[in-house]
Design a protein around this motif. Structure first.
Motif, mmCIF file in Angstrom:
data_model
loop_
_atom_site.group_PDB
_atom_site.id
_atom_site.type_symbol
_atom_site.label_atom_id
_atom_site.label_comp_id
_atom_site.label_asym_id
_atom_site.label_seq_id
_atom_site.Cartn_x
_atom_site.Cartn_y
_atom_site.Cartn_z
ATOM 1 N N LEU A 51 0.869 -1.180 0.000
ATOM 2 C CA LEU A 51 0.000 0.000 0.000
ATOM 3 C C LEU A 51 0.900 1.222 0.000
ATOM 4 O O LEU A 51 1.725 1.388 0.914
ATOM 5 N N ASN A 52 0.751 2.042 -1.032
ATOM 6 C CA ASN A 52 1.609 3.226 -1.190
ATOM 7 C C ASN A 52 3.091 2.848 -1.025
ATOM 8 O O ASN A 52 3.845 3.509 -0.318
ATOM 9 N N GLN A 53 3.434 1.742 -1.658
ATOM 10 C CA GLN A 53 4.816 1.258 -1.756
ATOM 11 C C GLN A 53 5.403 0.757 -0.439
ATOM 12 O O GLN A 53 6.610 0.783 -0.236
ATOM 13 N N GLU A 54 4.528 0.285 0.462
ATOM 14 C CA GLU A 54 4.983 -0.375 1.690
ATOM 15 C C GLU A 54 4.232 -1.696 1.818
ATOM 16 O O GLU A 54 3.014 -1.735 1.621
ATOM 17 N N GLY B 67 16.375 1.047 0.910
ATOM 18 C CA GLY B 67 16.743 2.033 1.922
ATOM 19 C C GLY B 67 16.398 1.563 3.328
ATOM 20 O O GLY B 67 17.176 1.768 4.279
ATOM 21 N N VAL B 68 15.254 0.901 3.474
ATOM 22 C CA VAL B 68 14.848 0.355 4.778
ATOM 23 C C VAL B 68 15.848 -0.707 5.230
ATOM 24 O O VAL B 68 16.275 -0.740 6.388
ATOM 25 N N VAL B 70 18.998 -1.075 4.326
ATOM 26 C CA VAL B 70 20.259 -0.415 4.683
ATOM 27 C C VAL B 70 20.142 0.227 6.076
ATOM 28 O O VAL B 70 21.040 0.116 6.911
ATOM 29 N N GLY B 71 19.003 0.860 6.336
ATOM 30 C CA GLY B 71 18.772 1.488 7.640
ATOM 31 C C GLY B 71 18.819 0.473 8.778
ATOM 32 O O GLY B 71 19.371 0.749 9.857
ATOM 33 N N GLU B 72 18.267 -0.701 8.534
ATOM 34 C CA GLU B 72 18.302 -1.776 9.537
ATOM 35 C C GLU B 72 19.741 -2.192 9.836
ATOM 36 O O GLU B 72 20.115 -2.388 10.995
ATOM 37 N N ALA B 73 20.527 -2.334 8.782
ATOM 38 C CA ALA B 73 21.934 -2.742 8.963
ATOM 39 C C ALA B 73 22.690 -1.688 9.766
ATOM 40 O O ALA B 73 23.465 -2.012 10.668
ATOM 41 N N GLU B 74 22.418 -0.426 9.444
ATOM 42 C CA GLU B 74 23.109 0.662 10.151
ATOM 43 C C GLU B 74 22.717 0.728 11.620
ATOM 44 O O GLU B 74 23.520 1.115 12.467
ATOM 45 N N ALA B 75 21.463 0.353 11.910
ATOM 46 C CA ALA B 75 21.002 0.376 13.300
ATOM 47 C C ALA B 75 21.572 -0.803 14.098
ATOM 48 O O ALA B 75 21.769 -0.711 15.311
ATOM 49 N N ARG B 76 21.842 -1.900 13.393
ATOM 50 C CA ARG B 76 22.224 -3.130 14.070
ATOM 51 C C ARG B 76 23.731 -3.290 14.256
ATOM 52 O O ARG B 76 24.173 -3.911 15.209
ATOM 53 N N TRP B 77 24.514 -2.767 13.315
ATOM 54 C CA TRP B 77 25.977 -2.911 13.380
ATOM 55 C C TRP B 77 26.629 -1.542 13.318
ATOM 56 O O TRP B 77 26.094 -0.621 12.680
ATOM 57 N N PRO B 78 27.807 -1.401 13.955
ATOM 58 C CA PRO B 78 28.526 -0.116 13.894
ATOM 59 C C PRO B 78 29.225 0.054 12.546
ATOM 60 O O PRO B 78 30.399 -0.282 12.408
ATOM 61 N N ALA B 120 18.444 -9.956 3.068
ATOM 62 C CA ALA B 120 17.208 -9.174 3.219
ATOM 63 C C ALA B 120 16.733 -8.694 1.855
ATOM 64 O O ALA B 120 15.534 -8.719 1.545
ATOM 65 N N LEU B 121 17.675 -8.279 1.039
ATOM 66 C CA LEU B 121 17.349 -7.812 -0.317
ATOM 67 C C LEU B 121 16.658 -8.921 -1.119
ATOM 68 O O LEU B 121 15.632 -8.692 -1.768
ATOM 69 N N LYS B 122 17.208 -10.120 -1.036
ATOM 70 C CA LYS B 122 16.640 -11.231 -1.814
ATOM 71 C C LYS B 122 15.223 -11.588 -1.370
ATOM 72 O O LYS B 122 14.423 -12.071 -2.160
ATOM 73 N N HIS B 123 14.953 -11.390 -0.092
ATOM 74 C CA HIS B 123 13.643 -11.787 0.419
ATOM 75 C C HIS B 123 12.599 -10.671 0.413
ATOM 76 O O HIS B 123 11.416 -10.936 0.487
ATOM 77 N N ARG B 124 13.051 -9.425 0.373
ATOM 78 C CA ARG B 124 12.080 -8.335 0.540
ATOM 79 C C ARG B 124 12.051 -7.266 -0.548
ATOM 80 O O ARG B 124 11.030 -6.600 -0.729
ATOM 81 N N ALA B 125 13.169 -7.058 -1.237
ATOM 82 C CA ALA B 125 13.158 -5.975 -2.229
ATOM 83 C C ALA B 125 12.370 -6.418 -3.461
ATOM 84 O O ALA B 125 12.560 -7.529 -3.951
ATOM 85 N N PRO B 126 11.461 -5.579 -3.947
ATOM 86 C CA PRO B 126 10.623 -5.975 -5.090
ATOM 87 C C PRO B 126 11.396 -6.017 -6.414
ATOM 88 O O PRO B 126 11.456 -5.037 -7.156
ATOM 89 N N PHE B 127 12.000 -7.173 -6.661
ATOM 90 C CA PHE B 127 12.637 -7.500 -7.936
ATOM 91 C C PHE B 127 12.074 -8.856 -8.351
ATOM 92 O O PHE B 127 11.848 -9.722 -7.494
#
Lengths: 77, 147
Positions: A51-54, B67-68, B70-78, B120-127
């Motif tokens: 929904l709206n790209q999420e 981007g999400v 990448v943000g997760e990785a940045e939050a989890r590891w230094p 994460a990319l393989k399982h979640r990014a829309p490709f």
């Protein structure tokens, strides 16, 4: 007063089109949108929704002007 | 910090790494570990010869989801920085599909973050991948390989 519905990859081919614009009236959730565009088809685990790209669950509410997308499991990388 | 990029034409992952390292000054002494993964197109899949691949994406959502991740990785590891580059469109065997890279002071964070970015990319990014076989048959890849 409408919702844009988009389809990707094998699901776009199954549906036979890339996009629909449907009237918002009478629709409250993503599942309602699916029922409207694919009557009789089960939205099984092989159909993901955004929904709206999420990513959202099919029970998620929708609002006028939203973009809803349906697509198969992703296979990038 | 961090960059996500989609490429419509071929890219050289090693040149991209070098350019990014220079541009973000990742060679100035802060970084002790660079971990990078490069995925390339195979000419076979599930027993068949594959001569072409088409990568479809969802413009906007794909970049957002990367981007999400990448943000997760940045939050989890230094991490000092990370980079994700992914091809879209038509690819031929041997061409790079994806680059994930993570920079950190120490190796554990760099290794683990790089792997997280990729998985994460393989399982979640829309490709979505559509293969063309030797005989011209086209088919959508139904699921990722386990590893």
């Amino acid at each position: 007063m409408s919702i844009t519905v988009r389809y990707f990859a094998s699901l776009r081919e199954r549906v036979g089109r890339g996009e629909d614009r449907i009237e918002f009236a009478g629709i409250t959730t993503v599942a309602d949108v699916w029922a409207k565009v694919a009557p009789g088809a089960d939205a099984d685990a092989r159909v993901l929704a955004a929904l709206n790209q999420e990513y959202v669950a099919s029970s998620h509410p929708v609002a006028d002007g939203d973009e809803v997308a349906f697509f198969p499991p992703v296979t990038g990388g | 910090m961090s960059c996500v990029r989609l490429e419509k034409t071929g890219f050289d992952p090693w040149m991209s790494l070098a350019a990014y390292t220079a541009e973000h000054r990742l060679d100035d002494g802060r970084v002790g570990a660079t971990s990078a993964f490069v995925g390339t197109m195979r000419d076979f899949n599930v027993g068949d010869n594959v001569c072409e691949l088409f990568l479809e994406h969802y413009p906007g959502m794909t970049e957002r989801e990367l981007g999400v991740i990448v943000g997760e990785a940045e939050a989890r590891w230094p991490l000092t920085d990370c980079l994700v580059i992914h091809r879209v469109g038509r690819l031929l065997p041997g061409e790079p599909i994806v680059l994930t890279a993570a920079w950190s002071a120490h190796r554990a964070a760099a290794f683990e973050a790089c792997r997280h970015l990729m998985e994460a990319l393989k399982h979640r990014a829309p490709f979505w991948k559509r293969e063309t076989l030797d005989d011209g048959t086209q088919r959508w890849v139904e699921q990722n390989t386990p590893g």
